[in-house]
Design a protein around this motif. Sequence first.
Motif, mmCIF file in Angstrom:
data_model
loop_
_atom_site.group_PDB
_atom_site.id
_atom_site.type_symbol
_atom_site.label_atom_id
_atom_site.label_comp_id
_atom_site.label_asym_id
_atom_site.label_seq_id
_atom_site.Cartn_x
_atom_site.Cartn_y
_atom_site.Cartn_z
ATOM 1 N N SER A 43 -5.051 -31.446 7.061
ATOM 2 C CA SER A 43 -4.246 -32.637 7.305
ATOM 3 C C SER A 43 -4.910 -33.889 6.721
ATOM 4 O O SER A 43 -4.216 -34.803 6.272
ATOM 5 N N ALA A 44 -6.221 -33.928 6.661
ATOM 6 C CA ALA A 44 -6.909 -35.060 6.035
ATOM 7 C C ALA A 44 -6.603 -35.115 4.543
ATOM 8 O O ALA A 44 -6.346 -36.191 3.991
ATOM 9 N N TYR A 45 -6.608 -33.971 3.891
ATOM 10 C CA TYR A 45 -6.252 -33.938 2.474
ATOM 11 C C TYR A 45 -4.791 -34.304 2.262
ATOM 12 O O TYR A 45 -4.446 -34.995 1.314
ATOM 13 N N GLN A 46 -3.926 -33.861 3.137
ATOM 14 C CA GLN A 46 -2.510 -34.192 3.006
ATOM 15 C C GLN A 46 -2.274 -35.690 3.154
ATOM 16 O O GLN A 46 -1.441 -36.260 2.446
ATOM 17 N N ARG A 47 -3.017 -36.333 4.036
ATOM 18 C CA ARG A 47 -2.849 -37.774 4.232
ATOM 19 C C ARG A 47 -3.302 -38.580 3.021
ATOM 20 O O ARG A 47 -2.915 -39.732 2.866
ATOM 21 N N ARG A 48 -4.093 -37.995 2.157
ATOM 22 C CA ARG A 48 -4.550 -38.690 0.953
ATOM 23 C C ARG A 48 -3.440 -38.855 -0.076
ATOM 24 O O ARG A 48 -3.545 -39.708 -0.952
ATOM 25 N N VAL A 49 -2.394 -38.053 0.018
ATOM 26 C CA VAL A 49 -1.285 -38.128 -0.931
ATOM 27 C C VAL A 49 -0.352 -39.253 -0.489
ATOM 28 O O VAL A 49 0.257 -39.171 0.570
ATOM 29 N N PRO A 50 -0.236 -40.322 -1.290
ATOM 30 C CA PRO A 50 0.649 -41.426 -0.911
ATOM 31 C C PRO A 50 2.096 -40.951 -0.843
ATOM 32 O O PRO A 50 2.575 -40.263 -1.749
ATOM 33 N N SER A 51 2.770 -41.300 0.237
ATOM 34 C CA SER A 51 4.134 -40.836 0.428
ATOM 35 C C SER A 51 4.908 -41.801 1.310
ATOM 36 O O SER A 51 4.350 -42.405 2.211
ATOM 37 N N LYS A 52 6.204 -41.904 1.053
ATOM 38 C CA LYS A 52 7.072 -42.746 1.875
ATOM 39 C C LYS A 52 7.434 -42.058 3.187
ATOM 40 O O LYS A 52 7.911 -42.693 4.110
ATOM 41 N N SER A 53 7.259 -40.743 3.250
ATOM 42 C CA SER A 53 7.537 -39.993 4.478
ATOM 43 C C SER A 53 6.362 -39.063 4.757
ATOM 44 O O SER A 53 5.335 -39.135 4.103
ATOM 45 N N THR A 54 6.532 -38.176 5.716
ATOM 46 C CA THR A 54 5.424 -37.273 6.054
ATOM 47 C C THR A 54 5.158 -36.241 4.969
ATOM 48 O O THR A 54 4.033 -35.824 4.777
ATOM 49 N N VAL A 55 6.206 -35.828 4.259
ATOM 50 C CA VAL A 55 6.067 -34.873 3.164
ATOM 51 C C VAL A 55 6.367 -35.613 1.863
ATOM 52 O O VAL A 55 7.415 -36.240 1.733
ATOM 53 N N PRO A 56 5.459 -35.567 0.883
ATOM 54 C CA PRO A 56 5.706 -36.292 -0.352
ATOM 55 C C PRO A 56 6.847 -35.681 -1.164
ATOM 56 O O PRO A 56 7.121 -34.484 -1.073
ATOM 57 N N SER A 57 7.473 -36.527 -1.956
ATOM 58 C CA SER A 57 8.495 -36.035 -2.883
ATOM 59 C C SER A 57 7.775 -35.357 -4.051
ATOM 60 O O SER A 57 6.549 -35.475 -4.201
ATOM 61 N N VAL A 58 8.529 -34.684 -4.876
ATOM 62 C CA VAL A 58 7.942 -34.030 -6.047
ATOM 63 C C VAL A 58 7.252 -35.077 -6.918
ATOM 64 O O VAL A 58 6.117 -34.876 -7.372
ATOM 65 N N GLU A 59 7.917 -36.198 -7.144
ATOM 66 C CA GLU A 59 7.359 -37.251 -7.981
ATOM 67 C C GLU A 59 6.059 -37.803 -7.393
ATOM 68 O O GLU A 59 5.078 -37.997 -8.111
ATOM 69 N N GLU A 60 6.049 -38.053 -6.093
ATOM 70 C CA GLU A 60 4.849 -38.567 -5.443
ATOM 71 C C GLU A 60 3.699 -37.574 -5.563
ATOM 72 O O GLU A 60 2.563 -37.957 -5.867
ATOM 73 N N PHE A 61 3.999 -36.298 -5.344
ATOM 74 C CA PHE A 61 2.953 -35.286 -5.395
ATOM 75 C C PHE A 61 2.400 -35.125 -6.811
ATOM 76 O O PHE A 61 1.192 -35.072 -7.011
ATOM 77 N N ILE A 62 3.284 -35.081 -7.806
ATOM 78 C CA ILE A 62 2.832 -34.903 -9.192
ATOM 79 C C ILE A 62 2.032 -36.114 -9.656
ATOM 80 O O ILE A 62 1.006 -35.963 -10.329
ATOM 81 N N CYS A 63 2.461 -37.315 -9.293
ATOM 82 C CA CYS A 63 1.695 -38.523 -9.658
ATOM 83 C C CYS A 63 0.297 -38.473 -9.058
ATOM 84 O O CYS A 63 -0.698 -38.771 -9.735
ATOM 85 N N TYR A 64 0.209 -38.082 -7.785
ATOM 86 C CA TYR A 64 -1.095 -37.997 -7.135
ATOM 87 C C TYR A 64 -1.954 -36.908 -7.791
ATOM 88 O O TYR A 64 -3.117 -37.160 -8.134
#
Length: 73
Positions: A43-64
């Motif tokens: 969960s600490a690693y997941q929180r490092r991914v910037p996201s507008k919601s709890t689960v990042p969008s494809v675009e957010e995840f790929i950018c990160y």
Amino acid sequence: MAMRKIYRELAKKYGVPVKEIQRDMQAAIEMAWHACPADGVTSAYQRRVPSKSTVPSVEEFICYASGQAVKRV
């Protein structure tokens, strides 16, 4: 490379509609977010991914992920 181009290239390569590529990629990210161990490390690693919601969008995840890859090169 723009996300739109990535989607189109994958759709062409696999012979499926762009919407299917987008849907499947988002489903994979959601599954990874919800089917992970309940330890604090994941969960600490997941929180490092910037996201507008709890689960990042494809675009957010790929950018990160691409940003992290560039840092390591």
